[in-house]
Scaffold this motif. Structure first.
Motif, PDB file in Angstrom:
ATOM      1  N   SER A   1       0.851  -1.192   0.000  1.00 42.34           N
ATOM      2  CA  SER A   1       0.000   0.000   0.000  1.00 42.34           C
ATOM      3  C   SER A   1       0.890   1.246   0.000  1.00 42.34           C
ATOM      4  N   PRO A   2       0.529   2.311  -0.749  1.00 37.73           N
ATOM      5  CA  PRO A   2      -0.696   2.473  -1.525  1.00 37.73           C
ATOM      6  C   PRO A   2      -0.693   1.653  -2.821  1.00 37.73           C
ATOM      7  N   VAL A   3      -1.885   1.305  -3.268  1.00 38.23           N
ATOM      8  CA  VAL A   3      -2.050   0.469  -4.458  1.00 38.23           C
ATOM      9  C   VAL A   3      -2.213   1.355  -5.688  1.00 38.23           C
ATOM     10  N   THR A   4      -1.429   1.078  -6.718  1.00 34.78           N
ATOM     11  CA  THR A   4      -1.524   1.829  -7.970  1.00 34.78           C
ATOM     12  C   THR A   4      -2.590   1.218  -8.872  1.00 34.78           C
ATOM     13  N   VAL A   5      -3.474   2.049  -9.380  1.00 28.42           N
ATOM     14  CA  VAL A   5      -4.446   1.639 -10.393  1.00 28.42           C
ATOM     15  C   VAL A   5      -4.122   2.390 -11.670  1.00 28.42           C
ATOM     16  N   GLU A   6      -3.810   1.637 -12.725  1.00 32.13           N
ATOM     17  CA  GLU A   6      -3.519   2.204 -14.038  1.00 32.13           C
ATOM     18  C   GLU A   6      -4.503   1.611 -15.020  1.00 32.13           C
ATOM     19  N   ALA A   7      -5.319   2.445 -15.646  1.00 35.85           N
ATOM     20  CA  ALA A   7      -6.409   1.941 -16.478  1.00 35.85           C
ATOM     21  C   ALA A   7      -6.655   2.853 -17.670  1.00 35.85           C
ATOM     22  N   ASN A   8      -7.087   2.239 -18.771  1.00 32.23           N
ATOM     23  CA  ASN A   8      -7.495   2.948 -19.983  1.00 32.23           C
ATOM     24  C   ASN A   8      -8.887   2.467 -20.392  1.00 32.23           C
ATOM     25  N   SER A   9      -9.596   3.278 -21.153  1.00 28.10           N
ATOM     26  CA  SER A   9     -10.949   2.909 -21.598  1.00 28.10           C
ATOM     27  C   SER A   9     -11.077   3.126 -23.094  1.00 28.10           C
ATOM     28  N   TYR A  10     -12.050   2.414 -23.691  1.00 32.47           N
ATOM     29  CA  TYR A  10     -12.271   2.522 -25.130  1.00 32.47           C
ATOM     30  C   TYR A  10     -13.748   2.339 -25.435  1.00 32.47           C
TER      31      TYR A  10
ATOM     32  N   THR B   1     -13.217  -0.527 -11.694  1.00 32.80           N
ATOM     33  CA  THR B   1     -12.944   0.611 -12.567  1.00 32.80           C
ATOM     34  C   THR B   1     -14.076   0.743 -13.564  1.00 32.80           C
ATOM     35  N   LYS B   2     -14.686   1.914 -13.618  1.00 33.84           N
ATOM     36  CA  LYS B   2     -15.853   2.140 -14.477  1.00 33.84           C
ATOM     37  C   LYS B   2     -15.564   3.290 -15.438  1.00 33.84           C
ATOM     38  N   ALA B   3     -16.046   3.144 -16.666  1.00 28.18           N
ATOM     39  CA  ALA B   3     -15.956   4.221 -17.657  1.00 28.18           C
ATOM     40  C   ALA B   3     -17.361   4.570 -18.144  1.00 28.18           C
ATOM     41  N   TRP B   4     -17.544   5.845 -18.473  1.00 27.44           N
ATOM     42  CA  TRP B   4     -18.824   6.338 -18.989  1.00 27.44           C
ATOM     43  C   TRP B   4     -18.605   6.913 -20.382  1.00 27.44           C
TER      44      TRP B   4
ATOM     45  N   ALA C   1     -20.374   9.011 -23.952  1.00 32.37           N
ATOM     46  CA  ALA C   1     -21.313  10.093 -24.253  1.00 32.37           C
ATOM     47  C   ALA C   1     -22.723   9.570 -24.496  1.00 32.37           C
ATOM     48  N   SER C   2     -22.836   8.297 -24.862  1.00 37.81           N
ATOM     49  CA  SER C   2     -24.152   7.706 -25.096  1.00 37.81           C
ATOM     50  C   SER C   2     -24.920   7.467 -23.800  1.00 37.81           C
ATOM     51  N   GLY C   3     -24.225   7.564 -22.665  1.00 40.41           N
ATOM     52  CA  GLY C   3     -24.851   7.312 -21.371  1.00 40.41           C
ATOM     53  C   GLY C   3     -24.597   5.921 -20.835  1.00 40.41           C
ATOM     54  N   ARG C   4     -24.001   5.038 -21.639  1.00 41.48           N
ATOM     55  CA  ARG C   4     -23.739   3.685 -21.162  1.00 41.48           C
ATOM     56  C   ARG C   4     -22.429   3.656 -20.368  1.00 41.48           C
ATOM     57  N   SER C   5     -22.322   2.671 -19.480  1.00 46.27           N
ATOM     58  CA  SER C   5     -21.117   2.507 -18.685  1.00 46.27           C
ATOM     59  C   SER C   5     -20.622   1.079 -18.825  1.00 46.27           C
ATOM     60  N   PHE C   6     -19.340   0.883 -18.556  1.00 49.58           N
ATOM     61  CA  PHE C   6     -18.736  -0.440 -18.658  1.00 49.58           C
ATOM     62  C   PHE C   6     -17.626  -0.514 -17.630  1.00 49.58           C
ATOM     63  N   VAL C   7     -17.391  -1.727 -17.088  1.00 50.88           N
ATOM     64  CA  VAL C   7     -16.539  -1.864 -15.919  1.00 50.88           C
ATOM     65  C   VAL C   7     -15.533  -2.991 -16.083  1.00 50.88           C
ATOM     66  N   ALA C   8     -14.504  -2.952 -15.245  1.00 50.11           N
ATOM     67  CA  ALA C   8     -13.569  -4.062 -15.047  1.00 50.11           C
ATOM     68  C   ALA C   8     -13.249  -4.088 -13.560  1.00 50.11           C
ATOM     69  N   ASP C   9     -13.227  -5.271 -12.965  1.00 45.86           N
ATOM     70  CA  ASP C   9     -12.955  -5.354 -11.537  1.00 45.86           C
ATOM     71  C   ASP C   9     -11.734  -6.222 -11.277  1.00 45.86           C
ATOM     72  N   ARG C  10     -11.053  -5.926 -10.178  1.00 41.27           N
ATOM     73  CA  ARG C  10      -9.851  -6.634  -9.763  1.00 41.27           C
ATOM     74  C   ARG C  10      -9.897  -6.861  -8.261  1.00 41.27           C
ATOM     75  N   THR C  11      -9.343  -7.985  -7.827  1.00 39.88           N
ATOM     76  CA  THR C  11      -9.127  -8.240  -6.409  1.00 39.88           C
ATOM     77  C   THR C  11      -7.633  -8.184  -6.140  1.00 39.88           C
ATOM     78  N   VAL C  12      -7.222  -7.404  -5.148  1.00 32.32           N
ATOM     79  CA  VAL C  12      -5.809  -7.265  -4.813  1.00 32.32           C
ATOM     80  C   VAL C  12      -5.672  -7.283  -3.301  1.00 32.32           C
TER      81      VAL C  12
END
Length: 625
Positions: free
Chosen positions: A449-458, A498-501, A503-514
């Protein structure tokens, strides 16, 4: 709203070979499990099962190993640096284990073991003596007396998950005659038979995997069907038994029509919301006895559908009949799922003859941004020529990268350890619509700790914001398409979502256990194929004592000798016996030693030989102050 559709798979382009982002590297070592108790050593050497987890609540992953003959179940406490303590008795009753998983089934914060096992079995064990067996953990690497449950038919494999939608760990048992039994968790570590499901009634199962394949939060079951008689030229099909969370289970033949398929594993391959499946199958040989190993992906789509895609057709000579186990995990930290095969035997693609003494490998097919995979594996051979047994994966040295362990079926209680020494690749971005690519943390690993979160969305629509939830609490929200942020958390396991939004209003996620911890990861040293490296000491100066870490990669041959010279003096010398048919034992490819060195300049030389007589070396000078 959470968006799922066939589009996630439809945007996959053809599985063509793309340039890999980094060279995969492992440190191969044989853990000798030194002990004066020969029965415990034999428990490991005959291991039919090896399971990873923090069974003693030390914050360090250890191993439970047991046997396909009558012996005691043993616990190997992890040191948190990729090494393990000598085996201890985990359960005194002699047992034979066919299949096992680790899970906290009674919610007391202590890992339990759920298995297909026979207590006090005859020698050799009779198939009729096996039953569903639950050992509740004491939190110190030992277990309470086993509780056993009868099954409808002869049990084969056990899996756990949220099959009933109540949030409690339930159990499913695959059995002979195409039968599957479900056991509901009644609390306190007790289970009750709930339902038996059958399919064709004429087949058995070669492999099974549990996962949420339609993204509804309920665990489903996937199985590979072995045709009746197994010699009739009938195809192997993929079956899924869908769970609705209300105790209803619906079998569905998904097809596939594989000529020979033995292994299946579940993971999230492409950054989408639902779990996916990887099927390993034997390609039809082009001619003669040449071998071809193939992998198919079955992508979860929602609405009880899967999208099938051919991912890999590797003609480098891997025989699926000698494949030990497959996994799907992000090996190089680029955020893309990779395929791992432990125990793949390499054979000559021209003659069809397999190398003697049969070097078995850990092979990795790295993933690409568009969901395709490299078509030829990065081969990392065992440090021994002997056939591998059961395998498992975990972050054994707690450096945030996935490692692997395999029980070796030979006397002396040896276990093969593969410590992931890959240099973390640049963070990628899936070009699959829509997806979140999380490069750090890698799922089911450890992090200081601290835990680094590095994420990209598409997304084809403009991404307008990203968020990070930790254990259900919103900790980050900004109008970005990517972020690299550290979050202080308490020691222990955490769920990062980790969630991304768009412009269409939809969202999509990825989850991790650490699992966060206080401490320092165990060191590893990356080595490219046919090379040697010295990674520690890292600089030109050091205080004494000096920690020295070197690693070598002998490519497609077994390592036969590893040495460290300090100022021309041989300081570490690991050497294997002469090779003979099925009798060539490799050696550890890496060394880690701490040496008291006098002030001044010292020259370090690390050398590694292979059984073909090649030698690779690395050297450096260090000034001790």
């Amino acid at each position: 709203m959470l968006y799922r559709s066939l589009a996630a798979a439809a945007f996959l382009s053809a599985s063509v070979a793309l340039t890999a982002q980094s060279s995969v590297s492992f440190e191969n070592s044989v853990d000798l499990a030194q002990t004066t108790n020969s029965s415990l050593s034999n428990s490991i050497s005959a291991a039919g099962t090896i399971v990873a987890g923090d069974f003693n609540n030390s914050g360090k992953p250890g191993l439970i190993e047991c046997c396909n003959t009558s012996a005691q179940m043993v616990f190997r406490a992890g040191n948190g640096d990729g090494t393990f303590q000598a085996p201890l008795v985990a359960s005194a009753t002699p047992v034979s284990v066919m299949s096992a998983v680790a899970a906290d089934v009674n919610g007391d914060g202590k890992l339990d073991v759920v298995a297909i096992a026979a207590l006090n079995p005859p020698s050799p064990p009779d198939t009729g003596t096996y039953s569903l067996t639950v050992w509740l953990g004491n939190g110190d690497g030992t277990f309470q007396p086993a509780e056993q449950y009868n099954t409808t038919n002869a049990p084969m494999k056990v899996l756990t998950g949220n099959f009933f939608g109540d949030g409690h760990t339930a159990i499913v048992v695959t059995e002979q005659n195409s039968t599957i039994d479900y056991f509901r968790n009644t609390g306190g570590g007790e289970f009750a038979f709930a339902k038996s499901v059958t399919t064709s009634g004429e087949s058995n199962w070669s492999s099974a995997a549990a996962g949420d394949f339609n993204g509804n939060g309920i665990t489903d079951l996937a199985l590979l069907e072995v045709p009746a008689g197994n010699n009739e030229g009938l195809p192997f099909d993929l079956w899924v038994i869908w769970s609705d969370g209300k105790g209803n289970f619906t079998p569905q033949d998904m097809g596939g029509g594989y000529s020979y398929a033995l292994y299946i594993t579940a993971s999230r391959l492409n950054g989408a919301a639902a779990d996916d499946l990887v099927v390993a199958w034997q390609c039809a040989p082009p001619s003669g006895d040449q071998y071809c190993l193939a992998f198919d992906g079955w992508y979860g789509q929602g609405n009880n559908t899967l999208f099938q895609r051919h991912l890999v057709q590797d003609t480098s000579g891997i025989n699926i009949g000698d494949l030990g186990q497959i996994f799907a995990a992000d090996v190089n930290g680029d955020g893309y799922g990779d395929i791992v095969a432990v125990g793949a035997m390499e054979c000559d693609t021209t003659t069809g003859q397999c190398n003697t003494p049969w070097p078995y490998a850990l092979d990795v097919w790295t993933g690409n941004a568009n969901g395709s995979f490299q078509q030829t594996s990065q081969q990392l051979f065992f440090a021994t020529g002997y056939t591998p047994g059961a395998s498992t994966m975990a972050d054994f040295n707690r450096d945030g990268m996935m490692d692997f362990a395999t029980a070796l079926p030979r006397s002396g209680g040896q276990t093969q350890i593969f410590l992931n020494a890959t240099n973390r690749a640049a963070c990628g971005t899936y070009t699959i619509n829509p997806t979140v690519t999380v490069c750090q943390p890698v799922d089911n690993t450890y992090s200081p700790s601290p835990v680094t979160v590095e994420a990209n969305s598409y997304d084809t629509y403009k991404v307008t914001a990203m968020q990070e939830y930790i254990d259900g609490t919103l900790e980050y929200a900004k109008p970005v398409t990517s972020f690299d942020v550290t979050f202080p958390v308490a020691d222990g396991p955490h769920r990062f979502v980790t969630k991304a939004w768009a412009a269409s209003g939809r969202s999509f996620v990825a989850d991790r256990t650490v699992t966060a911890y206080t401490g320092t990861p165990g060191p590893v040293c990356s080595a490219a194929p046919d090379s040697a490296s010295i990674c520690l000491p890292g600089g030109d100066t050091s205080s004494s004592p000096v920690t020295i870490v070197g690693n070598g990669n002998t490519g497609v041959t077994l390592a036969s000798s590893v040495q460290l010279y300090i100022d021309g003096k041989l300081t570490v010398n690991n050497h294997s016996p002469a090779c003979a048919y099925q009798g060539c034992y490799g050696v550890d490819t890496a060394i880690q030693t701490t040496q008291d060195l006098a002030p001044g300049i010292h020259k370090l030389v690390f050398k590694i030989w292979d059984d073909a007589g090649h030698v690779y070396q690395a050297s450096k000078s260090v000034t001790v102050d």
